[in-house]
Scaffold this active site. Structure first.
Site, mmCIF file in Angstrom:
data_model
loop_
_atom_site.group_PDB
_atom_site.id
_atom_site.type_symbol
_atom_site.label_atom_id
_atom_site.label_comp_id
_atom_site.label_asym_id
_atom_site.label_seq_id
_atom_site.Cartn_x
_atom_site.Cartn_y
_atom_site.Cartn_z
ATOM 1 N N LEU A 149 0.787 -1.231 0.000
ATOM 2 C CA LEU A 149 0.000 0.000 0.000
ATOM 3 C C LEU A 149 0.822 1.284 0.000
ATOM 4 O O LEU A 149 0.312 2.333 -0.395
ATOM 5 C CB LEU A 149 -0.965 0.000 1.189
ATOM 6 C CG LEU A 149 -1.955 -1.180 1.221
ATOM 7 C CD1 LEU A 149 -2.883 -1.058 2.412
ATOM 8 C CD2 LEU A 149 -2.749 -1.262 -0.067
ATOM 9 N N HIS A 150 2.069 1.234 0.412
ATOM 10 C CA HIS A 150 2.835 2.487 0.466
ATOM 11 C C HIS A 150 3.245 2.968 -0.923
ATOM 12 O O HIS A 150 3.682 4.109 -1.071
ATOM 13 C CB HIS A 150 4.074 2.307 1.356
ATOM 14 C CG HIS A 150 5.310 1.853 0.637
ATOM 15 N ND1 HIS A 150 5.464 0.570 0.172
ATOM 16 C CD2 HIS A 150 6.441 2.522 0.297
ATOM 17 C CE1 HIS A 150 6.649 0.458 -0.408
ATOM 18 N NE2 HIS A 150 7.261 1.621 -0.359
ATOM 19 N N ARG A 151 3.062 2.130 -1.938
ATOM 20 C CA ARG A 151 3.487 2.520 -3.281
ATOM 21 C C ARG A 151 2.477 2.173 -4.378
ATOM 22 O O ARG A 151 2.508 2.768 -5.446
ATOM 23 C CB ARG A 151 4.828 1.857 -3.632
ATOM 24 C CG ARG A 151 4.760 0.346 -3.739
ATOM 25 C CD ARG A 151 6.113 -0.307 -3.776
ATOM 26 N NE ARG A 151 6.041 -1.760 -3.947
ATOM 27 C CZ ARG A 151 5.772 -2.622 -2.980
ATOM 28 N NH1 ARG A 151 5.532 -2.183 -1.750
ATOM 29 N NH2 ARG A 151 5.734 -3.919 -3.218
ATOM 30 N N CYS B 259 14.668 -4.851 -29.142
ATOM 31 C CA CYS B 259 13.866 -5.528 -28.123
ATOM 32 C C CYS B 259 14.680 -5.624 -26.832
ATOM 33 O O CYS B 259 15.832 -5.179 -26.757
ATOM 34 C CB CYS B 259 13.446 -6.915 -28.607
ATOM 35 S SG CYS B 259 14.798 -8.108 -28.702
ATOM 36 N N CYS C 16 12.338 -5.811 -4.551
ATOM 37 C CA CYS C 16 12.083 -4.680 -3.656
ATOM 38 C C CYS C 16 11.772 -5.166 -2.250
ATOM 39 O O CYS C 16 11.934 -4.431 -1.284
ATOM 40 C CB CYS C 16 10.950 -3.811 -4.207
ATOM 41 S SG CYS C 16 9.353 -4.645 -4.295
ATOM 42 N N CYS D 191 20.253 -10.997 -32.919
ATOM 43 C CA CYS D 191 19.342 -11.160 -31.785
ATOM 44 C C CYS D 191 18.436 -12.372 -31.988
ATOM 45 O O CYS D 191 17.850 -12.559 -33.064
ATOM 46 C CB CYS D 191 18.500 -9.899 -31.596
ATOM 47 S SG CYS D 191 17.303 -10.023 -30.245
ATOM 48 N N CYS E 96 14.573 -10.661 -32.454
ATOM 49 C CA CYS E 96 14.213 -9.741 -33.537
ATOM 50 C C CYS E 96 15.255 -9.672 -34.650
ATOM 51 O O CYS E 96 15.123 -8.861 -35.571
ATOM 52 C CB CYS E 96 13.953 -8.340 -32.982
ATOM 53 S SG CYS E 96 15.431 -7.521 -32.308
ATOM 54 N N CYS F 68 19.428 -14.143 10.309
ATOM 55 C CA CYS F 68 19.124 -13.142 9.283
ATOM 56 C C CYS F 68 17.610 -12.988 9.230
ATOM 57 O O CYS F 68 16.900 -13.420 10.140
ATOM 58 C CB CYS F 68 19.704 -13.536 7.925
ATOM 59 S SG CYS F 68 18.977 -15.024 7.210
#
Length: 477
Positions: free
Chosen positions: A127-129, A235, A252, A324, A327, A430
């Site tokens: 919700l913060h973002r 691409c 994140c 590539c 493409c 941790c």
């Protein structure tokens, strides 16, 4: 002979894409004609409808002139640009930190159809973002939550929910009916998949990402020409031929993100979307000669750094790479190969498997650690910023980033007290119980167990397990 076969295969691919595009345009024409007919006859009696045909005087509804007026008087948009927006179909893949602001501004601008793809549910940590979701929507599908908000913002847009993750099997079906795609996802595997399907279906792609205080934005496959045509835009594989090592990819959730930073990148995606549509850079609106002019929209990467004195920096990108996979002139990409599962994107990008490097006897549960009388030395290997949020009493902080990749020697472990008895145990903790295993293994390999005199182990499940088993009040972040 090989060259002729390659050319024939390229032509077959182009025919498939052209036929799909023709079918889409026919469907769009039928919908427009049906809608126009319904609007023209609305409010008339049966006799009036049959007696006198009605000619629509204005191309937009009266309310739409008021709604989009401030936008239409911008010289680069005007009424023609607004009509292009109304006729366009945009697909946003990912209804999170990038997708939410992008969707809000694209819907507000008056795009005709807006599709949203996401299989996740709203969590409180979003919700913060992720500004389209609210506390009341926690636990609901993100696409449903987002569309509920967007309908209240602009009811004139046709919203299409796709409440599932994009996969090689459903990608063609979902992407085919849209003119433009926004990649608002956060994993390398999804970015390669989205880029590949956009090449196959000749759709421009606007891709963005953000982490901590930085972000990047790229407009790809613009102009959207068939694979092998050097005038087409590059691409994602052209820019990043090889994915980053799986262990180097930070989400994140682990690295952190400032909501306003990811919001900036999502808004920039909306800006590029409006530009491409209004400027006629989509196949649905563009003149064929303009579409082939790769110079009209040179590829570049926009870099954003919130902590820099010059937050924006533009990096010019090269055109399509001849070799590539997606493409290039000898492209090995096909819709059949995509659907069959021959392209394993998770395998290609590498799967960072969960850490499991210790034996059961080298690990201790959070509840058992709580009951120990001799807790010895407790080493917390989270980053300092996390250690400052909350920490166990008596623990010392040795960030994993300061010891990652190192082989422990005497000089590397100055944080072990000189007066620590040789038989005093060392416990490592941790956040989730992964990094702690790596550090524990290296301490043991470095000989700091003094044979069998000292026990070295980690707390299984990390501080998440501490919250679940010991202290329910422990902050979860």
């Amino acid at each position: 002979m090989e060259s002729a076969n390659a050319s024939a295969e390229a032509l077959r691919k182009q025919i498939v894409c052209t036929e799909a595009e023709l079918a889409r345009l026919k469907l769009q024409l039928a919908q427009v004609e049906a809608g126009a007919s319904a609007q023209e006859t609305d409010g008339l009696s049966i006799d009036e409808q049959s007696a006198s045909p009605v000619t629509k005087k204005w191309p937009l509804l009266p309310e739409e002139y008021k709604r989009y007026g401030r936008q239409m008087i911008v010289p680069s948009i005007g009424i023609q640009g607004q009509l292009k927006l109304k006729e366009s179909k945009v697909l946003i893949i990912g209804a999170g930190g990038l997708g939410c602001p992008a969707a809000a501004y694209i819907a507000g601008a008056g795009v005709g159809t807006l599709g949203l793809v996401d299989g996740d549910e709203v969590e409180i940590s979003n919700l913060h973002r992720q500004i389209l979701h609210t506390s009341a929507k926690v636990g609901t599908k993100k696409v449903d939550s987002a569309i509920s908000f967007l309908k209240s913002l602009n009811p004139h847009v046709n919203y299409v929910p796709h409440p599932s993750h994009l996969t090689p099997q459903n990608a063609e079906e979902i992407v085919l009916n849209y003119d433009l795609v926004l990649d608002c996802t956060d994993t390398p595997s999804s970015r390669y998949l989205i880029s590949d399907i956009c090449i196959l279906l000749q759709k421009p792609l606007i891709s963005a990402s953000a982490l901590r205080t930085d972000g990047q934005l790229i407009v790809l496959n613009s102009p959207p020409l068939p694979a092998g045509d050097p005038a087409g835009g590059p691409c994602y594989r052209c820019v990043f031929p090889k994915p980053p090592p799986a262990e180097s990819v930070v989400s994140c959730g682990d690295g952190g993100i400032i909501g306003a930073v990811v919001g900036v990148m999502g808004v920039l995606q909306a800006v590029e979307t409006i530009k491409l549509i209004v400027q006629g850079k989509l196949k649905a609106f563009a003149d064929p000669n303009e579409v082939r002019d790769g110079k009209t929209n040179p590829a570049s990467m926009l870099l954003f750094s919130a902590n820099s004195s010059q937050p924006f920096r533009n990096v010019r990108l090269r055109t399509r790479r001849a070799g590539c996979f997606a493409c290039g002139k000898d492209s090995g990409l096909s819709l059949e190969g995509l659907k069959s599962g021959n392209l394993d994107y998770v395998l290609f990008c590498g799967l960072a498997s969960s850490v499991d490097v210790l034996n059961p006897e080298e690990r201790i549960s959070a509840s058992d650690f709580r009951d120990l009388k001799n807790k010895g030395l407790l080493v917390d290997v989270r980053e300092k910023v996390q250690f400052d949020i909350c920490s166990l009493e008596g623990s010392i902080n040795v960030p994993f980033s300061t010891i990652q990749g190192k082989t422990f020697g005497e000089a590397d472990v100055g944080w072990i007290p000189q007066d620590l008895p040789e038989d005093a145990p060392i416990y490592v903790v941790c956040r989730l119980g992964n990094d702690s295993q790596v550090v524990t293994r290296r301490l043991k390999e470095g000989g700091f167990g003094h044979g069998e005199k000292r026990y070295i182990g980690d707390i299984k499940g990390g501080l998440k397990a501490w919250k679940e088993q010991v202290d329910a009040s422990w902050p979860e972040y």
